[in-house]
Design an enzyme around this catalytic site. Structure first.
Site, PDB file in Angstrom:
ATOM      1  N   SER A   1       6.058   4.047  -1.465  1.00 17.10           N
ATOM      2  CA  SER A   1       5.302   4.050  -0.145  1.00 17.10           C
ATOM      3  C   SER A   1       4.293   3.063  -0.772  1.00 17.10           C
ATOM      4  O   SER A   1       3.377   3.378   0.203  1.00 17.10           O
ATOM      5  CB  SER A   1       5.491   5.618   0.680  1.00 17.10           C
ATOM      6  OG  SER A   1       6.304   5.923   1.169  1.00 17.10           O
TER       7      SER A   1
ATOM      8  N   SER B   1       5.499   3.891   3.403  1.00 11.86           N
ATOM      9  CA  SER B   1       4.192   4.780   4.597  1.00 11.86           C
ATOM     10  C   SER B   1       3.058   4.228   4.669  1.00 11.86           C
ATOM     11  O   SER B   1       2.514   4.690   5.177  1.00 11.86           O
ATOM     12  CB  SER B   1       4.712   6.175   4.786  1.00 11.86           C
ATOM     13  OG  SER B   1       4.298   6.633   3.482  1.00 11.86           O
TER      14      SER B   1
ATOM     15  N   LYS C   1      -5.561   7.216   3.310  1.00 10.53           N
ATOM     16  CA  LYS C   1      -4.172   7.769   3.706  1.00 10.53           C
ATOM     17  C   LYS C   1      -4.182   8.560   4.576  1.00 10.53           C
ATOM     18  O   LYS C   1      -5.404   9.828   4.246  1.00 10.53           O
ATOM     19  CB  LYS C   1      -2.820   7.335   2.678  1.00 10.53           C
ATOM     20  CG  LYS C   1      -1.463   7.580   3.457  1.00 10.53           C
ATOM     21  CD  LYS C   1      -0.575   7.715   2.891  1.00 10.53           C
ATOM     22  CE  LYS C   1       0.819   6.976   3.675  1.00 10.53           C
ATOM     23  NZ  LYS C   1       2.101   7.819   2.874  1.00 10.53           N
TER      24      LYS C   1
END
Lengths: 97, 479
Positions: free
Chosen positions: B175, B151, B76
């Site tokens: 997330s 997210s 990420k």
């Protein structure tokens, strides 16, 4: 309903050192009102004798030895700075002349 | 071309015995990323991935025993990595190249894993859909008109698409688990403190956990076993168990006591989601587990507490982006004050600004006690409720989210509506427990995950139960 006017929003923006356009402030005044209304429900809980929680691990005073270690390469740390001179970060003037 | 959805242990065995090479695995990942680029999962490819693969192949040849030999992964883009940018999907960090690498990335590389690319996210991990990415949303692999969740949406979608064997994520309120549920992969957040936050861009520092997305629970155990452990550079890290690897024999449901959180199946839950969770409960019972409904009255207030405490921590953490030391600096500024104000105005997106303003508000003089401190006290009460429930049950069950993946654009205009996506997940972060999303079924073709929640430091039991659930539910999720 909680009301936060745009002047209050702009006061927060000033505290947070962030510029907001008039449109952004107006939109945020509405949205913040909705969010604060949403969080009102917390008032339904009696927390009179409850201690606040700052962290969840229960760890207390985590120490390490105070020893000399090599630090990160200075030029590498400075590489991301928008402006630098003689190994220092250059900033714009603090006071207007 | 090698299928990167193959169990990691098989691929590692292939690399170790010389049937496969790290270079072949990386080439397969890069080809898949190219072929599926329309899903916009990736912000940047690691241009040295093939060189890194060659060096792993050399290490294997030299006899090094690497638990993740040659395994390509995606990070990420809020994990600091050398050799790429690290943007947190925010304009304010668009030019940023990290001067050092995060602890988790170092551990994964040391184990022989290869960083393939950086994945898309809601900017600074603020969001549940990736629509808050300053570089545009990612798309759901099961339906590209829908969000992948957020997210860590780029990470979850990338694993579902087979672009890499696993991906890292962060979970502050949902997330990792939410996008895993929406994309049909396994997503796990360990207890707060199990995995070092060193070198991961901070959001809510008393909530942030470092997790991962994989194609199976077995893969997850292997990845967690590599990532977990204390780090002197993160003073909040806790001790780990000797191993998180699954036992050789298939884990059993027999004797496990589950509590099904009643409040998470309340009104407003999508009927398909409810059916999938209740079907899973029946399967668990048939396999010998006991499942009882349990009430945790305060979980209904967790989201409200969360949306005071997290913005407060966000406003403090985002203060460091000031246009002085790194990141975007406004060329229009004529003095230092303007450097701060304009760089932040130009660099931050709408959601980051919103959270900075909320956080500043609830921390400001006059409102601190009414909002921030009260929310901290509600957090204490919630922790007490979870403790009491975990004295009766080994693990808890519920949906991950009230709905399957929603349409891109559907919730983007209404922040409260978007925040409600996290209603079944945030409590776990507030209390510091661990949680996992395991694919449990399909709602009109869209993946839905079952959430299993374990007590603090209960990861080994959580993983074994998740593996047993995965074995029971596997045929319900075949697309």
């Amino acid at each position: 309903m909680s009301k936060i006017g745009t002047d209050e929003i702009q006061r927060m923006a000033k505290l947070a050192r962030i510029g907001l356009s008039a449109d952004e402030a107006a939109q945020m005044s509405v949205q913040l009102g909705q969010i604060l209304e949403f969080v009102e429900q917390l008032n339904s809980v009696d927390v009179t004798n409850t201690a606040p929680t700052d962290q969840v691990t229960g760890l207390v005073d985590v120490w390490r030895e105070d020893e000399i270690r090599p630090s990160m390469d200075r030029s590498r740390l400075l590489a991301g700075a928008p402006a630098q001179q003689d190994g220092y970060i250059v900033v714009k003037r603090v006071l207007n002349g | 071309m090698v299928d990167l959805k193959t169990p990691i242990q098989e691929l590692v065995a292939g690399v170790k015995t010389g049937q496969l090479t790290a270079v072949e695995l990386v080439e397969a990942g890069l080809a898949k990323i190219k072929e599926t680029s329309d899903y916009h999962t990736i912000l940047e490819i690691n241009s040295s991935a093939l060189d890194d693969a060659r060096s792993v192949d050399a290490r294997v040849k030299a006899g090094e025993d690497l638990p993740l030999a040659g395994i390509p992964f995606i990070a990420k883009d809020n994990f600091l990595t050398r050799g790429t940018h690290t943007t947190a999907a925010s304009r304010i960090l668009e030019p940023f190249e990290a001067p050092y690498e995060g602890q988790v990335i170092k551990l994964l590389r040391a184990a022989g894993a290869i960083l393939l690319a950086k994945s898309n996210l809601d900017a600074f991990a603020h969001g549940s859909s990736t629509e808050n990415s300053d570089f545009g949303p990612s798309k759901n692999p099961s339906d590209p008109t829908r969000v992948p969740g957020g997210s860590s949406g780029g990470s979850a979608a990338s694993v579902a698409l087979g672009q890499a064997c696993f991906a890292t994520g962060t979970d502050t309120g949902s997330s990792v688990r939410l996008p895993a549920s929406f994309c049909g992969v396994v997503g796990m957040m360990p207890s707060y403190g199990l995995v070092s936050r060193n070198g991961v861009i901070a959001m809510g520092s008393s909530f942030d956990t470092i997790g991962a997305m994989t194609n199976s629970v077995g893969d997850m155990a292997l990845v967690m076993d590599t990532m977990a452990g204390p780090d002197p550079a993160d003073a909040t890290t806790v001790n780990r168990r000797p191993t998180y690897l699954l036992p050789k024999a298939a884990p059993s449901m027999k004797g496990l006591k589950f509590g099904l959180i009643k409040e998470y199946l309340a009104e407003g839950t999508d009927p398909d989601v409810r059916r999938i969770v209740m079907d899973a409960v029946e399967e668990l019972k048939k396999a010998g587990a006991s499942v009882e409904e349990v009430s945790i009255p305060l979980v209904g207030l967790a989201l409200a507490a969360y949306y005071i405490l997290v913005p407060a921590e966000v406003s403090s953490n985002l203060a460091r982006y000031d246009g002085v030391r790194y990141g975007h600096s406004s060329p229009a500024a004529t003095n230092l004050e303007e450097t701060y104000r304009l760089s932040r105005e130009e660099g931050f997106g709408a959601e980051a600004k919103r959270r900075i303003i909320i956080g500043t508000y609830v921390l400001s003089s006059g409102y601190y006690d009414a909002y921030y401190k009260r929310a901290q006290k509600v957090r204490t009460r919630l922790i007490d409720e979870f403790k009491s429930v975990f004295s009766k049950y080994d693990l808890l069950l519920g949906p991950v989210a009230p709905t399957p993946a929603f349409k891109i654009g559907d919730r983007a205009k209404d922040p409260v509506q978007m925040y409600l996506s996290d209603v079944c997940t945030v409590a776990v972060n507030l209390v510091g427990s661990c949680g996992i999303s395991v694919p449990a079924g399909l709602a009109q073709g869209l993946p839905v995950g079952l959430q299993i929640i374990g007590p603090q430091q209960g990861e080994d039991q959580l993983l074994r139960a998740a593996a047993a659930a995965e074995a029971l539910l596997g045929d319900k999720v075949a697309i």
